[in-house]
Design a protein around this motif. Structure first.
Motif: not given
Length: 157
Positions: A15-20, A22-23, A26, A148-149
Protein backbone atom coordinates in the motif's frame (compact mmCIF):
# COMPACT_ATOMS: atom_id res chain seq x y z
CA UNK A 1 -1.18 -21.41 10.80
CA UNK A 2 -1.08 -18.10 8.97
CA UNK A 3 1.89 -15.80 9.63
CA UNK A 4 0.06 -12.51 10.14
CA UNK A 5 3.30 -10.69 11.08
CA UNK A 6 4.63 -11.44 7.61
CA UNK A 7 1.32 -10.54 5.94
CA UNK A 8 1.28 -7.24 7.83
CA UNK A 9 4.77 -6.36 6.55
CA UNK A 10 3.83 -7.36 2.98
CA UNK A 11 0.58 -5.37 2.98
CA UNK A 12 2.33 -2.32 4.44
CA UNK A 13 4.85 -2.44 1.59
CA UNK A 14 2.12 -2.99 -1.03
CA UNK A 15 0.00 0.00 0.00
CA UNK A 16 2.34 2.68 -1.34
CA UNK A 17 -0.28 5.35 -2.05
CA UNK A 18 -2.75 7.29 0.10
CA UNK A 19 -5.53 6.67 -2.44
CA UNK A 20 -8.27 4.71 -0.66
CA UNK A 21 -9.68 3.18 -3.86
CA UNK A 22 -6.32 1.80 -4.99
CA UNK A 23 -5.57 0.54 -1.48
CA UNK A 24 -8.98 -1.15 -1.14
CA UNK A 25 -8.49 -2.91 -4.47
CA UNK A 26 -4.95 -3.95 -3.54
CA UNK A 27 -6.00 -5.15 -0.08
CA UNK A 28 -8.82 -7.27 -1.53
CA UNK A 29 -6.52 -8.85 -4.11
CA UNK A 30 -3.74 -9.39 -1.55
CA UNK A 31 -6.03 -11.17 0.91
CA UNK A 32 -7.60 -13.32 -1.80
CA UNK A 33 -4.16 -14.44 -3.00
CA UNK A 34 -2.46 -14.95 0.38
CA UNK A 35 -5.17 -16.47 2.57
CA UNK A 36 -6.31 -20.03 1.92
CA UNK A 37 -9.83 -21.34 1.35
CA UNK A 38 -11.59 -18.10 0.45
CA UNK A 39 -14.19 -17.48 -2.24
CA UNK A 40 -14.83 -13.74 -1.78
CA UNK A 41 -12.99 -10.76 -0.29
CA UNK A 42 -14.07 -7.15 -0.56
CA UNK A 43 -15.24 -3.90 0.88
CA UNK A 44 -18.73 -2.57 1.36
CA UNK A 45 -18.83 1.20 1.88
CA UNK A 46 -21.28 3.34 3.80
CA UNK A 47 -22.39 5.94 1.27
CA UNK A 48 -26.06 6.14 2.20
CA UNK A 49 -27.69 6.20 5.65
CA UNK A 50 -27.98 2.71 7.17
CA UNK A 51 -26.86 1.14 3.88
CA UNK A 52 -23.65 -0.44 2.56
CA UNK A 53 -22.78 -0.32 -1.14
CA UNK A 54 -20.35 -2.54 -2.98
CA UNK A 55 -16.73 -1.42 -3.21
CA UNK A 56 -13.56 -3.08 -4.56
CA UNK A 57 -13.64 -6.87 -4.28
CA UNK A 58 -12.32 -10.21 -5.57
CA UNK A 59 -14.71 -13.05 -6.36
CA UNK A 60 -18.10 -13.61 -7.96
CA UNK A 61 -20.47 -10.67 -8.52
CA UNK A 62 -21.89 -9.56 -5.19
CA UNK A 63 -25.10 -8.41 -3.56
CA UNK A 64 -25.74 -4.67 -3.53
CA UNK A 65 -26.89 -2.71 -1.58
CA UNK A 66 -26.90 -4.22 1.91
CA UNK A 67 -29.06 -2.57 4.58
CA UNK A 68 -27.67 -2.39 8.11
CA UNK A 69 -30.73 -4.41 9.18
CA UNK A 70 -29.75 -7.55 7.22
CA UNK A 71 -27.01 -10.14 7.17
CA UNK A 72 -23.57 -10.43 8.68
CA UNK A 73 -22.28 -7.26 6.98
CA UNK A 74 -25.27 -5.33 8.29
CA UNK A 75 -24.63 -6.65 11.81
CA UNK A 76 -20.98 -5.53 11.65
CA UNK A 77 -22.04 -2.09 10.41
CA UNK A 78 -24.77 -1.74 13.07
CA UNK A 79 -22.66 -2.92 15.99
CA UNK A 80 -19.24 -1.74 14.76
CA UNK A 81 -18.00 -5.11 16.03
CA UNK A 82 -16.26 -7.80 14.01
CA UNK A 83 -18.60 -10.65 13.11
CA UNK A 84 -17.09 -14.15 12.86
CA UNK A 85 -19.66 -16.69 11.71
CA UNK A 86 -18.85 -20.41 11.53
CA UNK A 87 -22.01 -21.32 9.60
CA UNK A 88 -23.73 -18.57 7.63
CA UNK A 89 -26.72 -20.87 7.00
CA UNK A 90 -27.47 -20.67 10.73
CA UNK A 91 -27.88 -16.86 10.51
CA UNK A 92 -31.61 -16.23 9.93
CA UNK A 93 -31.15 -13.05 7.86
CA UNK A 94 -27.97 -14.11 6.04
CA UNK A 95 -27.72 -12.63 2.55
CA UNK A 96 -26.61 -15.45 0.26
CA UNK A 97 -24.73 -13.85 -2.63
CA UNK A 98 -22.80 -17.06 -3.31
CA UNK A 99 -24.44 -20.33 -2.27
CA UNK A 100 -20.95 -21.84 -1.85
CA UNK A 101 -20.14 -19.55 1.10
CA UNK A 102 -20.29 -21.36 4.43
CA UNK A 103 -18.40 -19.10 6.87
CA UNK A 104 -17.77 -15.37 7.03
CA UNK A 105 -15.65 -12.75 8.76
CA UNK A 106 -16.69 -9.10 8.58
CA UNK A 107 -14.53 -6.33 10.09
CA UNK A 108 -15.97 -2.80 10.44
CA UNK A 109 -13.73 0.00 9.18
CA UNK A 110 -14.16 2.92 11.59
CA UNK A 111 -12.37 6.24 11.08
CA UNK A 112 -12.64 9.09 13.59
CA UNK A 113 -15.71 7.44 15.17
CA UNK A 114 -17.49 7.22 11.79
CA UNK A 115 -18.23 3.95 10.02
CA UNK A 116 -16.45 4.06 6.65
CA UNK A 117 -17.49 0.55 5.62
CA UNK A 118 -16.69 -3.10 6.24
CA UNK A 119 -14.23 -5.69 4.98
CA UNK A 120 -16.14 -8.87 4.15
CA UNK A 121 -14.38 -12.23 3.74
CA UNK A 122 -16.24 -15.41 2.78
CA UNK A 123 -15.12 -19.03 2.71
CA UNK A 124 -16.67 -22.21 1.32
CA UNK A 125 -15.31 -24.02 4.42
CA UNK A 126 -17.43 -24.12 7.60
CA UNK A 127 -15.71 -22.55 10.63
CA UNK A 128 -12.82 -21.33 8.41
CA UNK A 129 -11.95 -18.35 10.62
CA UNK A 130 -10.36 -18.77 14.04
CA UNK A 131 -9.88 -16.18 16.78
CA UNK A 132 -6.28 -15.88 15.54
CA UNK A 133 -7.53 -15.18 12.00
CA UNK A 134 -9.90 -12.55 13.34
CA UNK A 135 -7.12 -10.78 15.26
CA UNK A 136 -4.74 -11.00 12.29
CA UNK A 137 -7.27 -9.68 9.78
CA UNK A 138 -8.23 -6.86 12.16
CA UNK A 139 -4.51 -5.93 12.20
CA UNK A 140 -4.45 -5.97 8.38
CA UNK A 141 -7.50 -3.68 8.37
CA UNK A 142 -5.54 -1.29 10.59
CA UNK A 143 -2.74 -1.30 7.98
CA UNK A 144 -5.32 -0.40 5.30
CA UNK A 145 -6.81 2.39 7.44
CA UNK A 146 -3.40 3.86 8.33
CA UNK A 147 -2.21 3.76 4.69
CA UNK A 148 -5.34 5.31 3.18
CA UNK A 149 -6.88 8.75 3.00
CA UNK A 150 -10.35 7.64 4.03
CA UNK A 151 -11.49 11.19 4.79
CA UNK A 152 -11.54 11.85 1.02
CA UNK A 153 -14.28 9.24 0.79
CA UNK A 154 -16.20 10.15 3.93
CA UNK A 155 -19.66 8.63 4.24
CA UNK A 156 -22.62 10.66 3.06
CA UNK A 157 -25.34 11.13 5.60
Amino acid sequence: MTDYDSLERQLTALLDTRDWLTNAAQTSAFLMQTLEKLNWVGFYLQRQPETLILGPFQGLPACNPIPFSKGVCGAAARSRQTQRVDDVHAVPDHIACDAASRSELVVPIVVADDLWGVLDIDSPVPARFSREDQAGIERLCRVFIDASDLTASAPRR
